[in-house]
Scaffold this motif. Structure first.
Motif, PDB file in Angstrom:
ATOM      1  N   ARG A  64      25.199  59.944  29.392  1.00  9.39           N
ATOM      2  CA  ARG A  64      25.417  59.595  27.793  1.00  9.39           C
ATOM      3  C   ARG A  64      25.386  61.168  26.996  1.00  9.39           C
ATOM      4  O   ARG A  64      27.017  60.742  26.128  1.00  9.39           O
ATOM      5  N   ILE A  65      25.803  62.460  27.541  1.00 11.26           N
ATOM      6  CA  ILE A  65      26.572  63.576  26.739  1.00 11.26           C
ATOM      7  C   ILE A  65      27.390  63.011  26.940  1.00 11.26           C
ATOM      8  O   ILE A  65      28.507  63.255  26.042  1.00 11.26           O
TER       9      ILE A  65
ATOM     10  N   ARG B 169      21.311  60.574  33.880  1.00  9.84           N
ATOM     11  CA  ARG B 169      21.243  59.220  33.222  1.00  9.84           C
ATOM     12  C   ARG B 169      21.478  60.236  31.177  1.00  9.84           C
ATOM     13  O   ARG B 169      22.544  59.957  30.016  1.00  9.84           O
ATOM     14  N   ILE B 170      20.859  61.463  31.375  1.00  8.68           N
ATOM     15  CA  ILE B 170      20.957  61.905  30.065  1.00  8.68           C
ATOM     16  C   ILE B 170      22.614  62.583  30.065  1.00  8.68           C
ATOM     17  O   ILE B 170      23.033  62.876  28.988  1.00  8.68           O
TER      18      ILE B 170
END
Lengths: 231, 231, 231
Positions: free
Chosen positions: C158-159, C154-155
């Motif tokens: 997002r990036i 998820r991170i």
């Protein structure tokens, strides 16, 4: 060298009517005008010297806190290598209450906790709890009062099972590299690792690991025989 | 000097359809190409100047946060001396969402919270909660929304009971020593302690303590009469 | 450039009889005396080089930790930009057990957690829990084991939604300013903000925001056409 001399536990507790105090710092009577500027300067210089010595002596220094650590007492906790506190302990820099801002304690405090926490303590003089001290990094462990001595001793005994010469090299290297840039810090520590491996106890530890046996430390600073043969 | 002027509380709250916002930073319309590089440079230089002034003015600056503090708004919180936040407050550096990395906010943020927390906020733009802001040192206290003003006022009133000249000397010394090596920091602060004792309010505080009475501050920067007699 | 190449996740897990291990650092057999000082020096220099590269490459590096990260493995986590750990993860610098103080890991560890936490880990060799690693800033997030991959992804995703050139500029600027004084850091970052605005993706982001539409990134380092027309 007895393993019992291989660490220092700073533990000052005084049971008073006001409850136990770890250390409340300077004797304010020495700071009145009649003692004069030169005397005051000596008081603070001696105090700073003690705080710095904690980091330069070759053995780990553990603060065992059970009560209220204020001003230079709080600075003492902040300056130790490790600090274990009982749940009831509290920490304050209340100098503003007597018109003397805790500027020297702030050196150690400001390097131990986030800036905002340090400034709220310094500006208001109000104490923080043991729990908050742990949350913010002023102490490394908080335990119930009845477990305090046991836990401090456990850490000390754990340290006693390691090689004194290895720990001495490690501690000195740690404080030196922390004041450096990342590049300089890695240059210094890479060199320290090689030096460490050349110590008698460095080779003993690696050999014991490879040979699946317990290491037997000499605790001396000498270079290992194996390493000399290499040259 | 009225004691009510002896601190600054930064508290900007705007109730909007999106909910309360503490500060959302720059006006992005000013950052379009038509304003030009020189104008952009001026915007960021002025902003940096403000953030640095917070630390150089002689009174404590408290951020009172109730809502979302983003970008330069988050930088503002990180730059204050003390920060109290309501439980519903959140903090973000969402510049990546509009293609403008929060590099200036990162100066203050990176010095307030652990590096990994700062980089996750900067790379993802996602907000952290008030609880996490406290955990990581971005704020010094979190309280329920209904207690926010009361707690900020309580801290401010606590500060008002101290000597303004002592706090001014203490704040200036704090920021100067934090940028120094341990040795330099102790040299500077040991000197500041002696200077502090020579202030009228420095001697008044110690004397009041010794005489077991409440101190009466003059709040002026003057040297105490007693100290001059010493010379 | 595919968005899938725009981050690095370091995730080394080995299921062994002793349980999963993230990374246990150096091969100790290479550190015996017979390999010699020059070889040892090369081992530590290469390791330090890797740790520093993590911070100089232009893409975010995320550590995904599920197990025990020790010595250089713990150093690896401390050196990443972001670190997500499962609840069962633990972190240790146990070099003292084999007579080799974790001096190079201490460079990264000492810059990630409070000094007392670092020294207790280094002196005792004992592991800290994932929860304590989060409390002290060694990792930026702790999640249940079953959510670990999901959260890391998820991170990363997002990036991936941000502009690569903007993040590359932001990451490089972040590490440079963190090593500087406050004044120098603000000078550098104010300049970086202006530079960022002059990027194609900088202007695209601002324009999209003003025009209330989603930005479309080019991900290239080029200067925006609008900005050149300004000149």
């Amino acid at each position: 060298m007895s393993s019992l001399t291989f660490f220092i536990i700073l533990s000052v507790k005084t049971d008073t009517a006001e409850g136990p105090v770890f250390s409340s710092g300077h004797n304010l009577k020495e700071l009145t005008a009649k003692y004069g500027k030169d005397y005051h300067a000596e008081v603070f210089n001696s105090c700073a010297k003690l705080m710095k010595i904690i980091q330069t002596i070759p053995v780990p220094v553990i603060a065992e806190v059970n009560g209220l650590a204020t001003a230079a007492g709080c600075q003492l906790v902040a300056s130790c290598d490790i600090a274990v506190a009982s749940e009831k302990s509290r920490f304050a820099t209340p100098g503003v209450n007597v018109g003397l801002f805790c500027s020297t304690p702030a050196v150690a405090l400001g390097r131990a906790v986030p800036r905002k926490v340090a400034l709220e303590m310094l500006f208001t003089g109000e104490p923080i709890s043991a729990h908050d001290a742990l949350l913010h990094g002023l102490v490394s462990k908080v335990v119930p009062e009845e477990s305090l001595m046991k836990e401090t001793k456990r850490i000390a005994q754990r340290i006693c099972q390691t090689s004194h010469s290895v720990v001495a090299l490690g501690k000195a290297t740690f404080y030196r590299q922390m004041a450096q840039s990342l590049n300089d810090a890695y240059r210094l520590t890479s060199h320290a690792m090689v030096e460490n491996l050349a110590l008698k106890d460095g080779q003993e530890g690696i050999n014991a690991f490879v040979q699946k046996r317990k290491p037997v430390w000499t605790n001396i600073k000498g270079i290992s025989k194996d390493d000399k043969e290499d040259k």
